[in-house]
Design a protein around this motif. Structure first.
Motif, PDB file in Angstrom:
ATOM      1  N   LEU A  11      62.193  24.597  55.740  1.00  0.00           N
ATOM      2  CA  LEU A  11      61.326  23.977  55.034  1.00  0.00           C
ATOM      3  C   LEU A  11      59.859  24.371  55.109  1.00  0.00           C
ATOM      4  O   LEU A  11      58.872  24.641  54.104  1.00  0.00           O
ATOM      5  N   GLU A  12      59.254  24.457  56.651  1.00  0.00           N
ATOM      6  CA  GLU A  12      58.158  25.046  56.717  1.00  0.00           C
ATOM      7  C   GLU A  12      58.021  26.423  56.148  1.00  0.00           C
ATOM      8  O   GLU A  12      56.806  26.772  55.773  1.00  0.00           O
ATOM      9  N   GLU A  13      58.603  27.163  56.177  1.00  0.00           N
ATOM     10  CA  GLU A  13      59.009  28.781  56.067  1.00  0.00           C
ATOM     11  C   GLU A  13      58.514  28.806  54.618  1.00  0.00           C
ATOM     12  O   GLU A  13      57.996  29.690  53.986  1.00  0.00           O
ATOM     13  N   ASN A  14      59.118  27.942  53.778  1.00  0.00           N
ATOM     14  CA  ASN A  14      59.282  27.878  52.225  1.00  0.00           C
ATOM     15  C   ASN A  14      58.402  27.244  51.725  1.00  0.00           C
ATOM     16  O   ASN A  14      58.022  26.626  50.422  1.00  0.00           O
ATOM     17  N   ALA A  15      57.243  26.464  52.482  1.00  0.00           N
ATOM     18  CA  ALA A  15      56.381  25.508  52.149  1.00  0.00           C
ATOM     19  C   ALA A  15      55.505  25.780  50.857  1.00  0.00           C
ATOM     20  O   ALA A  15      55.260  25.002  50.007  1.00  0.00           O
ATOM     21  N   HIS A  16      55.191  26.966  50.951  1.00  0.00           N
ATOM     22  CA  HIS A  16      54.212  27.573  49.877  1.00  0.00           C
ATOM     23  C   HIS A  16      55.038  27.596  48.610  1.00  0.00           C
ATOM     24  O   HIS A  16      54.523  27.180  47.389  1.00  0.00           O
ATOM     25  N   LEU A  17      56.110  28.003  48.527  1.00  0.00           N
ATOM     26  CA  LEU A  17      57.119  28.098  47.453  1.00  0.00           C
ATOM     27  C   LEU A  17      57.330  26.694  47.042  1.00  0.00           C
ATOM     28  O   LEU A  17      57.456  26.378  45.723  1.00  0.00           O
ATOM     29  N   ILE A  18      57.687  25.763  47.837  1.00  0.00           N
ATOM     30  CA  ILE A  18      57.898  24.426  47.598  1.00  0.00           C
ATOM     31  C   ILE A  18      56.705  23.661  46.546  1.00  0.00           C
ATOM     32  O   ILE A  18      57.095  23.271  45.471  1.00  0.00           O
ATOM     33  N   SER A  73      61.800  33.166  38.395  1.00  0.00           N
ATOM     34  CA  SER A  73      60.988  33.893  39.645  1.00  0.00           C
ATOM     35  C   SER A  73      61.943  35.233  40.191  1.00  0.00           C
ATOM     36  O   SER A  73      63.064  35.149  39.928  1.00  0.00           O
ATOM     37  N   ASN A  74      61.152  35.741  40.774  1.00  0.00           N
ATOM     38  CA  ASN A  74      62.005  37.155  41.517  1.00  0.00           C
ATOM     39  C   ASN A  74      62.361  36.766  42.980  1.00  0.00           C
ATOM     40  O   ASN A  74      62.796  37.555  43.417  1.00  0.00           O
ATOM     41  N   ASP A  75      61.798  35.686  43.458  1.00  0.00           N
ATOM     42  CA  ASP A  75      62.119  35.203  44.983  1.00  0.00           C
ATOM     43  C   ASP A  75      63.512  34.786  44.986  1.00  0.00           C
ATOM     44  O   ASP A  75      64.134  33.924  44.066  1.00  0.00           O
ATOM     45  N   GLU A  76      64.302  35.329  45.957  1.00  0.00           N
ATOM     46  CA  GLU A  76      65.577  34.886  46.168  1.00  0.00           C
ATOM     47  C   GLU A  76      65.941  33.415  46.730  1.00  0.00           C
ATOM     48  O   GLU A  76      66.811  32.921  46.134  1.00  0.00           O
ATOM     49  N   TRP A  77      64.831  32.793  47.321  1.00  0.00           N
ATOM     50  CA  TRP A  77      65.009  31.617  47.763  1.00  0.00           C
ATOM     51  C   TRP A  77      64.788  30.672  46.472  1.00  0.00           C
ATOM     52  O   TRP A  77      65.606  29.560  46.222  1.00  0.00           O
ATOM     53  N   LYS A 127      65.698  31.619  43.222  1.00  0.00           N
ATOM     54  CA  LYS A 127      66.915  31.643  42.588  1.00  0.00           C
ATOM     55  C   LYS A 127      67.940  30.754  43.131  1.00  0.00           C
ATOM     56  O   LYS A 127      68.903  30.336  42.549  1.00  0.00           O
ATOM     57  N   SER A 128      68.114  30.821  44.470  1.00  0.00           N
ATOM     58  CA  SER A 128      69.066  30.126  45.282  1.00  0.00           C
ATOM     59  C   SER A 128      69.036  28.412  44.872  1.00  0.00           C
ATOM     60  O   SER A 128      69.888  27.836  44.558  1.00  0.00           O
ATOM     61  N   GLN A 129      67.556  28.051  44.776  1.00  0.00           N
ATOM     62  CA  GLN A 129      67.602  26.783  44.363  1.00  0.00           C
ATOM     63  C   GLN A 129      67.954  26.337  43.100  1.00  0.00           C
ATOM     64  O   GLN A 129      68.621  25.475  42.910  1.00  0.00           O
ATOM     65  N   ALA A 130      67.560  27.177  42.190  1.00  0.00           N
ATOM     66  CA  ALA A 130      67.800  27.268  40.773  1.00  0.00           C
ATOM     67  C   ALA A 130      69.382  27.099  40.669  1.00  0.00           C
ATOM     68  O   ALA A 130      69.832  25.986  40.015  1.00  0.00           O
ATOM     69  N   LYS A 131      70.014  27.761  41.282  1.00  0.00           N
ATOM     70  CA  LYS A 131      71.615  27.574  41.334  1.00  0.00           C
ATOM     71  C   LYS A 131      72.251  26.442  41.690  1.00  0.00           C
ATOM     72  O   LYS A 131      72.888  25.725  41.042  1.00  0.00           O
TER      73      LYS A 131
END
Length: 138
Positions: free
Chosen positions: A6-13, A32-36, A38-42
Motif C-alpha cells: 500500500l505504501e509502496e504504491n501510494a502515489h499510483l493509488i 497505463s504502462n505500469d504493471e501494478w 494493469k493487475s488492478q484493472a484485471k
C-alpha cells in the motif's frame, strides 16, 4: 520493517483512484504502462460491474459523512438490494456452487453501469432503513 504494498504504491493509488467515476478509474488503469495498474484493472474487471460502481460511490460519499452510522446505513442499503437487484447470487453460483468462475453479470461491463443504477442501489429503504438510533442514519 519493510515497506507495505500500500505504501509502496501510494502515489499510483492517489493518481488512479482520484477519479469521480469507477469507469474512468478503470480506463486509466488499463491505459497505463505500469504493471501494478494493469493487475488492478484485471482484478476489477473480474468483479461485478454494478458492485464496483456502487462501492466506488459509497466510498466517495462516505468522505462527507458525519458518523459511522451514515456509512453503515449506506452499506446496509446496498447489501439489502444486492440480494434481489444485484448479482450476489450469481457471484456465489460462479465461485462457490458451480465453481466455473464465469459469472454472468446482469450488467456486463463497468462502462455500462449508469448513475441511475447506482443511485437505485443506494436509495433509502423507507420503513426498512437501518435504525442505529437517533440521528445516526441521515
Amino acid at each position: 520493517p519493510t515497506v507495505s504494498k500500500l505504501e509502496e504504491n501510494a502515489h499510483l493509488i492517489e493518481m488512479f483512484f482520484a477519479s469521480d467515476k469507477a469507469a474512468t478509474m478503470l480506463q486509466l488503469l488499463e491505459e497505463s504502462n505500469d504493471e501494478w495498474a494493469k493487475s488492478q484493472a484485471k482484478a476489477i474487471r473480474r468483479s461485478c460491474p454494478l458492485s464496483v460502481a456502487a462501492t466506488w460511490q459509497m466510498v466517495k460519499a462516505a468522505r462527507s459523512f458525519g458518523s459511522i452510522g451514515q456509512a453503515l446505513s449506506q452499506e446496509y442499503r446496498f447489501c439489502w438490494r444486492s440480494l434481489d437487484e444485484g448479482d450476489v447470487l450469481e457471484g456465489t453460483r460462479a465461485l462457490i456452487i458451480d465453481k466455473d468462475r464465469n459469472p454472468q453479470w446482469k450488467v456486463k461491463r463497468l462502462e455500462e453501469v449508469t448513475d441511475e443504477m447506482v443511485s437505485s442501489m443506494l436509495a433509502s429503504l423507507g420503513e426498512n432503513e437501518l435504525d442505529l438510533g437517533a440521528g445516526e442514519t441521515t
